[in-house]
Design a protein around this motif. Structure first.
Motif, PDB file in Angstrom:
ATOM      1  N   SER A  21      46.036  11.234  31.074  1.00  0.00           N
ATOM      2  CA  SER A  21      46.250   9.799  30.914  1.00  0.00           C
ATOM      3  C   SER A  21      46.314   9.420  29.446  1.00  0.00           C
ATOM      4  CB  SER A  21      45.129   9.021  31.609  1.00  0.00           C
ATOM      5  OG  SER A  21      45.342   7.632  31.500  1.00  0.00           O
ATOM      6  N   THR A  60      49.446   9.018  41.894  1.00  0.00           N
ATOM      7  CA  THR A  60      49.823   9.201  40.491  1.00  0.00           C
ATOM      8  C   THR A  60      50.306  10.627  40.285  1.00  0.00           C
ATOM      9  OG1 THR A  60      48.231   7.546  39.679  1.00  0.00           O
ATOM     10  CG2 THR A  60      49.026   9.172  38.102  1.00  0.00           C
ATOM     11  N   ARG A  67      52.652   5.810  40.663  1.00  0.00           N
ATOM     12  CA  ARG A  67      52.464   5.616  39.221  1.00  0.00           C
ATOM     13  C   ARG A  67      52.818   6.939  38.563  1.00  0.00           C
ATOM     14  NH1 ARG A  67      49.853   2.131  35.703  1.00  0.00           N
ATOM     15  NH2 ARG A  67      48.374   2.961  34.163  1.00  0.00           N
TER      16      ARG A  67
END
Length: 244
Positions: free
Chosen positions: A59, A74, A107
């Motif tokens: 991230s 994600t 995402r």
């Protein structure tokens, strides 16, 4: 639009592109390599044990993060704008990825690698294109970014060719996708190239940790490699089905 942060660190990897019909792989010189024959080419794999990439680090060092934070799924997508197989991946899965992002079910943390710089006429095309993507990601909405991301693969220069796209060309393409004059200037000035290169170095480390190699295109889910990403969109359908 993106939760982008500036990474740090370095990598000693050297690029070793394989057949244009398979992935592009970057491997450390200190890692023992074995060749595994596959349809359409040869993939180089590390013999060491694979682990999982660190979700927090992924991230932090993602070049761009697109999609709602509340999305139930994600993924991390690793690409190089000079990689022809990444172009194929975009052609096969790009529309489905964009649809899932727009529906709020996905995402995507984009990691734009740059190890194919030397395969470009200018010697730094991958880095400049990645920097251009960061300019767009910082200042424009997700729709403009996704259009620009797709357009760069549509306009992809030929690997080992005599020419590639200048910063002015990249800025023009961004403008055609709706980017503002300020964003186009960011691209023309090469303002985010160094940032993109640093992001790529850290992303390479995480991908090597998870997959035992650095290859484009690659997709991670939960810090682990997703299989069969070049076999259509079944891989994405399966991931999205798991969220239920």
């Amino acid at each position: 639009m993106s939760d982008k942060r500036t990474p740090s660190g370095s990598s000693s990897y050297q690029p070793r592109p394989t057949s244009s019909r398979t992935t592009y792989v970057l491997v450390g010189a200190a890692i023992v390599i074995v060749a595994a024959l596959v349809i359409g080419g040869v993939v180089w794999n590390s013999q060491r044990d694979k682990g999982s990439a660190d979700e927090a680090v992924l991230s932090e060092n993602a070049a761009l993060i697109i999609g709602a934070p509340s999305a139930p799924q994600t993924i991390d997508v690793f690409e190089d704008f000079m990689c022809p197989v990444c172009q194929t991946f975009e052609q096969q899965s790009g529309t489905s990825i964009t649809r899932a992002i727009n529906e709020g079910t996905l995402r995507v943390r984009y990691h734009m690698l740059t190890f194919l710089d030397k395969q470009s006429s200018s010697g730094d095309y991958s880095s400049r294109a990645a920097g251009a993507a960061q300019c767009v990601g910082e200042s424009e909405n997700k729709d403009v970014f996704l259009k620009f991301h797709s357009a760069l693969f549509t306009e992809q220069p030929k690997e080992g060719g005599d020419t590639d796209l200048s910063n002015a060309d990249l800025a023009r393409i961004a403008g055609q996708q709706g980017a503002s004059a300020a964003t186009q200037k960011c691209i023309s000035d090469g303002a985010r190239v160094t940032q993109a290169q640093e992001a790529a170095k850290q992303s390479q480390v995480q991908l090597d940790k998870a997959a035992g190699q650095v290859a484009t295109p690659s997709v991670l889910s939960g810090g682990e490699p997703v299989d069969a990403i070049m076999d259509g969109t079944a891989w994405l359908d399966q991931l999205l089905a798991q969220q239920g």
